[in-house]
Motif scaffolding. Structure first.
Motif, PDB file in Angstrom:
ATOM      1  N   THR A   1      -8.658  -7.905  -1.480  1.00  0.00           N
ATOM      2  CA  THR A   1      -8.309  -9.220  -0.956  1.00  0.00           C
ATOM      3  C   THR A   1      -9.519  -9.824  -0.261  1.00  0.00           C
ATOM      4  O   THR A   1      -9.802 -11.004  -0.392  1.00  0.00           O
ATOM      5  CB  THR A   1      -7.124  -9.111   0.029  1.00  0.00           C
ATOM      6  OG1 THR A   1      -6.015  -8.549  -0.676  1.00  0.00           O
ATOM      7  CG2 THR A   1      -6.743 -10.455   0.594  1.00  0.00           C
TER       8      THR A   1
ATOM      9  N   VAL B   1     -10.165  -5.444   2.899  1.00  0.00           N
ATOM     10  CA  VAL B   1      -8.706  -5.490   2.890  1.00  0.00           C
ATOM     11  C   VAL B   1      -8.289  -5.233   1.454  1.00  0.00           C
ATOM     12  O   VAL B   1      -8.695  -5.952   0.532  1.00  0.00           O
ATOM     13  CB  VAL B   1      -8.164  -6.842   3.388  1.00  0.00           C
ATOM     14  CG1 VAL B   1      -6.636  -6.861   3.325  1.00  0.00           C
ATOM     15  CG2 VAL B   1      -8.658  -7.140   4.800  1.00  0.00           C
TER      16      VAL B   1
ATOM     17  N   GLY C   1      -2.949  -4.818   1.291  1.00  0.00           N
ATOM     18  CA  GLY C   1      -2.996  -5.367   2.643  1.00  0.00           C
ATOM     19  C   GLY C   1      -3.536  -4.426   3.696  1.00  0.00           C
ATOM     20  O   GLY C   1      -3.648  -4.781   4.864  1.00  0.00           O
TER      21      GLY C   1
ATOM     22  N   GLU D   1      -6.308  -2.391   5.805  1.00  0.00           N
ATOM     23  CA  GLU D   1      -7.701  -2.629   6.195  1.00  0.00           C
ATOM     24  C   GLU D   1      -8.474  -1.314   6.186  1.00  0.00           C
ATOM     25  O   GLU D   1      -7.954  -0.282   6.598  1.00  0.00           O
ATOM     26  CB  GLU D   1      -7.763  -3.282   7.574  1.00  0.00           C
ATOM     27  CG  GLU D   1      -7.204  -4.686   7.558  1.00  0.00           C
ATOM     28  CD  GLU D   1      -7.503  -5.449   8.827  1.00  0.00           C
ATOM     29  OE1 GLU D   1      -8.597  -5.285   9.389  1.00  0.00           O
ATOM     30  OE2 GLU D   1      -6.618  -6.218   9.239  1.00  0.00           O
TER      31      GLU D   1
END
Length: 129
Positions: free
Chosen positions: A64, A89, A93, A95
């Motif tokens: 992402t 990311v 979703g 990190e």
């Protein structure tokens, strides 16, 4: 103490977040972009066009977001070392952070060579998540 011209050039690249206009000004089109084996798409890319398309063009879609955060700069004449971490990311979703060291070579006011060493295992995990 102010940055040397070579260190200022490298710092400008990181501070810009790889902004295309800055990349065009500071990176030699014939740069050698050497990415650690084991890192996603690791290998040696022999122009900026190749690094952009064949490395970043394949890496970026797996995340992402993905970026390099410089923490320390070390001036060694025609070489500049950068210690930092990648912040990513994943598509799920999650990190991730992975350490890196970049060794840049500067010639005629342009970045001509990058050698990257990174925590490839963490980046591989993030890319597959």
């Amino acid at each position: 103490m102010s940055d040397s011209p070579n260190l200022a050039l490298v710092r400008r690249l990181y501070d810009s977040g790889m902004a295309p206009d800055v990349v065009a000004e500071v990176i030699d089109p014939d740069i050698v972009w050497d990415i650690t084996p084991g890192f996603p798409y690791g290998g040696v890319y022999k122009t900026w066009a190749s690094a952009g398309a064949d490395f970043f063009g394949r890496l970026a879609p797996r995340f992402t977001s993905f970026g390099a955060v410089a923490e320390e700069f070390y001036d060694a004449g025609e070489h500049v070392f950068v210690r930092g971490h990648y912040h990513a990311v994943s598509k799920s979703g999650e990190e991730w952070d992975a350490r890196f060291i970049h060794l840049w070579t500067v010639g005629d006011g342009k970045l001509t060579h990058l050698i990257q060493a990174a925590d490839s295992h963490v980046v591989q995990q993030a890319a597959n998540n």
